[in-house]
Design a protein around this motif. Structure first.
Motif, PDB file in Angstrom:
ATOM      1  N   ARG A 661       0.817  -1.086  -0.057  1.00 57.39           N
ATOM      2  CA  ARG A 661      -0.127   0.127   0.105  1.00 57.39           C
ATOM      3  C   ARG A 661       0.773   1.357  -0.039  1.00 57.39           C
ATOM      4  NH1 ARG A 661      -5.545  -1.729  -1.028  1.00 57.39           N
ATOM      5  NH2 ARG A 661      -4.983  -3.846  -0.776  1.00 57.39           N
ATOM      6  N   ILE A 662       1.920   1.175   0.980  1.00 57.82           N
ATOM      7  CA  ILE A 662       2.551   2.683   0.994  1.00 57.82           C
ATOM      8  C   ILE A 662       3.831   2.805   0.057  1.00 57.82           C
ATOM      9  CG2 ILE A 662       3.695   4.152   2.735  1.00 57.82           C
ATOM     10  CD1 ILE A 662       0.907   3.503   3.490  1.00 57.82           C
ATOM     11  N   VAL A 663       4.443   1.604   0.020  1.00 57.95           N
ATOM     12  CA  VAL A 663       5.842   1.668  -0.459  1.00 57.95           C
ATOM     13  C   VAL A 663       5.384   1.531  -2.352  1.00 57.95           C
ATOM     14  CG1 VAL A 663       8.141   0.775  -1.378  1.00 57.95           C
ATOM     15  CG2 VAL A 663       7.279   0.983   1.072  1.00 57.95           C
ATOM     16  N   ASP A 664       4.535   0.348  -2.649  1.00 52.96           N
ATOM     17  CA  ASP A 664       4.163   0.244  -3.814  1.00 52.96           C
ATOM     18  C   ASP A 664       3.261   1.580  -4.379  1.00 52.96           C
ATOM     19  OD1 ASP A 664       5.860  -1.565  -4.072  1.00 52.96           O
ATOM     20  OD2 ASP A 664       4.349  -3.338  -4.589  1.00 52.96           O
ATOM     21  N   GLY A 665       2.474   1.860  -3.424  1.00 52.64           N
ATOM     22  CA  GLY A 665       1.441   2.797  -3.694  1.00 52.64           C
ATOM     23  C   GLY A 665       2.072   4.052  -4.123  1.00 52.64           C
ATOM     24  N   ALA A 666       2.903   4.357  -3.505  1.00 54.84           N
ATOM     25  CA  ALA A 666       3.724   5.852  -3.902  1.00 54.84           C
ATOM     26  C   ALA A 666       4.459   5.568  -5.241  1.00 54.84           C
ATOM     27  CB  ALA A 666       4.837   5.859  -2.735  1.00 54.84           C
ATOM     28  N   VAL A 667       4.650   4.598  -5.653  1.00 55.62           N
ATOM     29  CA  VAL A 667       5.352   4.262  -6.883  1.00 55.62           C
ATOM     30  C   VAL A 667       4.319   4.221  -8.063  1.00 55.62           C
ATOM     31  CG1 VAL A 667       6.683   2.690  -8.449  1.00 55.62           C
ATOM     32  CG2 VAL A 667       7.524   3.018  -5.982  1.00 55.62           C
ATOM     33  N   ASP A 668       3.402   3.442  -7.739  1.00 51.40           N
ATOM     34  CA  ASP A 668       2.149   3.520  -8.409  1.00 51.40           C
ATOM     35  C   ASP A 668       1.489   4.910  -8.754  1.00 51.40           C
ATOM     36  OD1 ASP A 668       2.512   0.928  -8.765  1.00 51.40           O
ATOM     37  OD2 ASP A 668       0.705   0.249  -7.602  1.00 51.40           O
ATOM     38  N   LEU A 669       1.393   5.620  -7.790  1.00 50.66           N
ATOM     39  CA  LEU A 669       0.768   7.039  -7.879  1.00 50.66           C
ATOM     40  C   LEU A 669       1.512   7.852  -8.778  1.00 50.66           C
ATOM     41  CD1 LEU A 669      -1.518   8.866  -6.561  1.00 50.66           C
ATOM     42  CD2 LEU A 669       0.252   9.476  -5.159  1.00 50.66           C
ATOM     43  N   ALA A 670       2.995   7.948  -8.530  1.00 47.33           N
ATOM     44  CA  ALA A 670       3.675   8.656  -9.588  1.00 47.33           C
ATOM     45  C   ALA A 670       3.776   8.187 -10.733  1.00 47.33           C
ATOM     46  CB  ALA A 670       5.310   8.270  -9.276  1.00 47.33           C
ATOM     47  N   GLY A 671       3.537   6.826 -11.392  1.00 52.37           N
ATOM     48  CA  GLY A 671       3.344   6.494 -12.603  1.00 52.37           C
ATOM     49  C   GLY A 671       1.966   7.087 -12.863  1.00 52.37           C
ATOM     50  N   TRP A 672       0.854   6.818 -12.197  1.00 55.97           N
ATOM     51  CA  TRP A 672      -0.602   7.280 -12.525  1.00 55.97           C
ATOM     52  C   TRP A 672      -0.635   8.517 -12.992  1.00 55.97           C
ATOM     53  CZ3 TRP A 672      -3.753  10.703 -10.283  1.00 55.97           C
ATOM     54  CH2 TRP A 672      -5.084  10.457 -10.677  1.00 55.97           C
ATOM     55  N   PHE A 673       0.006   9.478 -11.992  1.00 61.54           N
ATOM     56  CA  PHE A 673       0.015  11.008 -12.340  1.00 61.54           C
ATOM     57  C   PHE A 673       0.496  11.041 -13.794  1.00 61.54           C
ATOM     58  CE2 PHE A 673       2.062  15.055 -11.986  1.00 61.54           C
ATOM     59  CZ  PHE A 673       0.799  15.758 -11.570  1.00 61.54           C
ATOM     60  N   PHE A 674       1.708  10.697 -14.086  1.00 56.99           N
ATOM     61  CA  PHE A 674       2.184  11.245 -15.402  1.00 56.99           C
ATOM     62  C   PHE A 674       1.522  10.609 -16.584  1.00 56.99           C
ATOM     63  CE2 PHE A 674       5.451  12.151 -11.949  1.00 56.99           C
ATOM     64  CZ  PHE A 674       5.809  13.844 -12.461  1.00 56.99           C
ATOM     65  N   ARG A 675       1.090   9.385 -16.138  1.00 53.59           N
ATOM     66  CA  ARG A 675       0.378   8.781 -17.607  1.00 53.59           C
ATOM     67  C   ARG A 675      -0.786   9.710 -17.577  1.00 53.59           C
ATOM     68  NH1 ARG A 675      -0.537   3.703 -15.443  1.00 53.59           N
ATOM     69  NH2 ARG A 675      -2.786   4.199 -15.064  1.00 53.59           N
ATOM     70  N   ASN A 676      -1.630   9.878 -16.502  1.00 48.58           N
ATOM     71  CA  ASN A 676      -2.827  10.942 -16.859  1.00 48.58           C
ATOM     72  C   ASN A 676      -2.404  12.190 -17.376  1.00 48.58           C
ATOM     73  OD1 ASN A 676      -5.228   8.991 -16.146  1.00 48.58           O
ATOM     74  ND2 ASN A 676      -4.071   8.882 -14.323  1.00 48.58           N
ATOM     75  N   LEU A 677      -1.451  12.835 -16.733  1.00 50.32           N
ATOM     76  CA  LEU A 677      -0.969  14.015 -17.242  1.00 50.32           C
ATOM     77  C   LEU A 677      -0.612  13.699 -18.653  1.00 50.32           C
ATOM     78  CD1 LEU A 677      -0.150  16.960 -16.043  1.00 50.32           C
ATOM     79  CD2 LEU A 677       2.147  15.973 -16.289  1.00 50.32           C
ATOM     80  N   GLY A 678       0.041  12.852 -18.990  1.00 49.98           N
ATOM     81  CA  GLY A 678       0.513  12.571 -20.479  1.00 49.98           C
ATOM     82  C   GLY A 678      -0.785  12.616 -21.569  1.00 49.98           C
ATOM     83  N   SER A 679      -1.556  11.854 -21.036  1.00 54.23           N
ATOM     84  CA  SER A 679      -2.701  11.698 -21.717  1.00 54.23           C
ATOM     85  C   SER A 679      -3.699  13.129 -22.062  1.00 54.23           C
ATOM     86  CB  SER A 679      -3.657  10.355 -21.308  1.00 54.23           C
ATOM     87  OG  SER A 679      -4.253  10.719 -20.288  1.00 54.23           O
TER      88      SER A 679
END
Lengths: 711, 109
Positions: A661-679
């Motif tokens: 939740r926390i460690v992987d979550g942070a990593v996933d959040l970063a990916g999610w943010f930039f993927r959505n920003l990109g689209s």
């Protein structure tokens, strides 16, 4: 007068042997593995001679204070390396080197043909060197380093046959459980770091062991830098480390499992190194313990409790080495209890005699295994006809362990009982009485299980050895075999024989049955130990008159004077006189236990049944038998509750959650943010040239507007 | 004729050109609009050269031909650009069968 170089050589010779075997013999000369044995035995012979010279030098009162070398300087604290040679060290050096030397000679025969022959001797050298370094250390940090080295080399040796899962698991268990105790020891050392400035103000070094002794003395020049509750907790921290290494309750669970190593390793662990290290540690810091009544009470009660509890578990084990393992735990309890009772010298005396007869017992077990291929006593029997020398020597060691006058064990055990009877005047009366009664009960139990072991192994009919055991294991159903797998989950609720089935793999050759006496290279060291087990008790500690030039109460007086000097006293320590009443009571208890054992196992009751299987009369005890053979469910508690539920489920579950939740979550959040920003940004890219041009035009307009407004 | 008049004409021309190039779909119309913007710039350059030259040099026009030279360069470049642009329009027509700018959206992705 022994020189500094000679004392260092006691430690460096086995270490050099380890380096030689590891770096030269094993890589280049592995075709001649006997070279490794020659190197180890040669180094240990020289070390034994030097240790004897050191002991002589200390006896003669030569000054053995050597300069220390600065090792590390951390802030205000200076950590030095050096040698501390006092009577306790000198005695330990002789015990460790001589017992280890005999065990190495025995190993040449026992380990013959093993593919890891050279590796075995490399580890054994390292193990002995670590123990010698531990005994010689003058600095607590240096001592701690060797302490851990002992742990590492025991890990390597218990897991020597690392291709066997049980051996690997046992090695891991030993390492982890002793490490739990070591945390306490480490905390005690860290406390000294905090106090380093106070030590320095008094002109002392916080890590120099004699300075620590001095700092704990309320009336000494240093003036009780260590005092009160802090001193108690520090002593208890040291005791936690000692309890881990010496297998005291509740950290005893690793010792019986350590039987998975080769049998000479068990002998070395149980006699001279490893477990003796714990007792040695408490003895080393005895001037600190003495200043805390609470710490002494804990040491005494834990020791007394361990002495009885381990002895009861020894009653029902079917594996000969496990009986001896619990016997060791029990005898270490005696030593700890003696230390807690203030009987410092008897504890060390018992350490010495115990090292001799317990090494002999283990070597005897190895010899028995050599013939029968198994360690399971239910498949032995009648071996006295085939191996008379082993039989005689094991009986001597057993009688010594039981404490039959005039064998070695009697004298030291008697001193301990006497010390417990006199009690520690700083402790409550009930503590003294409880300790004495526990130890006395332990004597009877010891006698019973020792007789049981001897009767099952050497008397009656031979019950087939490893061949019968393998046949039974094959026919007896997979259920029983599964019980041999570690972990209480595999144990049946009724079936209390889980560990016994490890016998055929545990530390044995499994080379089949060939009923004959072991080779001379194995019997000769045992014979030497046998002589020691008979005479050592009286010779090194004559009770009434000087004997062969050895003064009355030599060893107890010797180490007690050393302790007195360490605490700043002068002259000679007071020693308890031999007490016929105590000797009589302890002999009565021992004989009583032994006679009961003979009555049960020497008669028809303990005879094998028709099909040649051993019968276990103790099964008649019902639930008590189950409780004992399950080792009081301590292993089940540790493995089931603490490891499986507490560690795997709760701790590991929490970590799993945190990780997901926390460690992987942070990593996933970063990916999610930039993927959505990109689209989102991507949607602006229409590909329409004119849209881009419009944006450029508007941008230019904005810039111009900006300039106009700014000017 | 005042300097401001030139400037106003140039600004009007430029805005018409800008509007055309942004709003027209037909590539040819866009190209023509771009020509308008070029020429708006040319008008300003020549006018500035005439009116904003240093006072002492205004009579000697040969000394301050900078703006006119610039305008000639721009005309040349515009001619080249139209040639190139028409080539692109042909290519575009061949692939798209249309000269509508909205159909040429392959810059997306």
């Amino acid at each position: 007068m022994v020189t500094e170089a000679a004392v260092w050589a006691i430690f460096l010779l086995p270490l050099g042997s380890f380096v030689l075997i590891a770096l030269v013999i094993r890589p280049f000369l592995n075709r001649w593995p006997l070279l490794a044995a020659v190197s180890t035995i040669g180094a240990l012979t020289a070390a034994t001679v030097l240790a004897a010279l050191t002991l002589r030098s200390v006896i003669l009162g030569h000054t053995a204070v050597f300069p220390t070398w600065e090792w590390l300087s951390l802030g205000g604290a200076t950590i030095e390396m050096g040698l501390l040679v006092d009577p306790l060290t000198a005695v330990m050096l002789v015990v460790v080197t001589s017992i280890s030397l005999l065990i190495q000679i025995y190993s040449v025969g026992y380990m013959q043909g093993d593919p890891g022959f050279a590796r075995y001797f490399a580890y054994m050298s390292l193990f002995t060197a670590s123990m010698l370094g531990l005994a010689l250390s003058s600095n607590i940090v240096q001592l701690y380093a060797f302490w851990e080295l002992v742990g590492v080399s025991s890990y390597l040796l218990i897991g020597f046959w690392h291709e066997r899962p049980l051996a690997a698991a046992a090695a891991k268990k030993a390492f982890i459980i002793t490490r739990i105790g070591d945390v306490g020891f480490l905390i005690a050392i860290l406390y000294l770091f905090l106090k380093a400035d106070d030590f320095a103000a008094a002109g002392l070094n916080a890590f120099h062991i004699p300075d620590i002794w001095q700092a704990a003395q309320p009336l000494a020049a240093g003036g009780a830098i260590l005092a009160g509750g802090a001193l108690t907790w520090m002593a208890l921290g040291i005791f936690a480390g000692a309890a881990g290494k010496s297998g005291q309750f509740p950290l005893h669970a690793w010792l019986p499992d350590a039987m998975e190593g080769p049998t000479p390793v068990s002998a070395l662990i149980h006699a001279a190194t490893m477990v003796a290290a714990g007792v040695f540690l408490v003895a080393r810091f005895y001037p600190v313990f003495q200043q805390s009544d609470n710490a002494m009470a804990v040491v005494a009660l834990v020791g007394a409790f361990t002495a009885v509890m381990a002895a009861t578990m020894g009653l029902v084990m079917n594996d000969i080495k496990r009986v001896m393992a619990y016997s060791t735990v029990s005898q270490l309890g005696y030593m700890m209890a003696a230390l807690g009772m203030g009987a410092f010298a008897p504890a060390i005396f018992h350490l010495v005699t115990h090292a001799i007869f317990k090494a002999l017992l283990f070597l005897g077990a190895g010899s028995v295994n050599h013939a029968s291929g198994t360690f399971d006593m239910r498949y032995m029997g009648g071996l006295r006809r085939y191996m008379p020398a082993t039989y005689l020597l094991v009986v001597i060691a057993a009688l010594s362990l039981i404490g039959i006058i005039p064998l070695a064990g009697f004298w030291s055990k008697d001193e301990i009982l006497l010390g417990a009877w006199d009690g520690n005047s700083h402790l409550a009366v009930w503590m003294n009485r409880a300790t004495f009664i526990s130890l006395l009960a332990g004597v009877a139990l010891t006698a019973f299980y020792t007789v049981r072991m001897v009767m099952l192994t050497f008397y009656g009919q031979f019950r087939g050895g490893i061949e019968q055991e393998s046949a039974d294991a094959g026919a007896g159903g997979a259920g029983e075999e599964a019980a041999a797998v570690h972990g209480p989950a595999a144990h049946g609720p009724e079936e209390g024989e889980g560990e016994s089935h490890q016998g055929h793999s545990a530390g044995g050759h499994s080379g089949g049955v060939h009923l004959a006496e072991s080779p001379l290279v194995m019997v000769a060291p045992m014979a030497v130990l046998g002589v020691g087990a008979v005479v050592a008790g009286y010779v090194i500690n004559p009770q009434w008159i000087d004997f062969l030039g050895v003064p009355v109460h030599w060893i107890t007086g010797f180490v007690a004077d050393g302790l007195l000097a360490a605490t700043g006293g002068e002259g000679h320590a007071e020693l308890p006189e031999f007490n016929w009443a105590i000797a009589g009571i302890s002999t009565a208890a021992a004989v009583g236990g032994a006679v009961l054992g003979l009555a049960v196992y020497g008669t028809r009751l303990g005879r094998p049944e028709q099909d040649g299987r051993a019968r276990e009369p103790l099964r008649l005890l019902g639930p008590v038998y189950t409780l004992l053979s399950q080792k009081y469910y301590v292993d089940a508690l540790y493995e089931g509750l603490i490891v499986r539920r507490g560690f795997y489920r709760i701790f590991a579950g929490l970590m799993n959650w945190l990780d997901r939740r926390i460690v992987d979550g942070a990593v996933d959040l970063a990916g999610w943010f930039f993927r959505n920003l990109g689209s989102a940004v991507g949607r602006l890219q229409t590909g329409q040239t004119q849209a881009y041009a419009t944006a450029v035009a508007l941008g230019a307009l904005l810039i111009i507007l900006g300039f106009l407004l700014a000017s | 004729m005042s300097f401001e008049a030139f400037m106003i004409v140039a600004a009007v021309l430029f805005c018409i050109g800008l509007y055309g190039s942004l709003a027209r779909r037909n590539v040819l119309a866009v190209l023509m609009s771009i020509e308008l913007m070029f020429n708006a710039v040319n008008v300003t350059l020549v006018a500035m050269a005439k009116y904003l030259a240093p006072a002492g040099l205004q009579d000697d026009i040969s000394a301050v031909l900078t703006g006119q030279v610039f305008a000639v360069f721009i005309i040349t470049v515009a001619a080249a650009e139209i040639a190139l642009g028409l080539g692109i329009v042909f290519a575009m027509y061949r692939t798209n069968e249309s000269v509508e700018l909205t159909d040429a959206a392959t810059m997306r992705n």
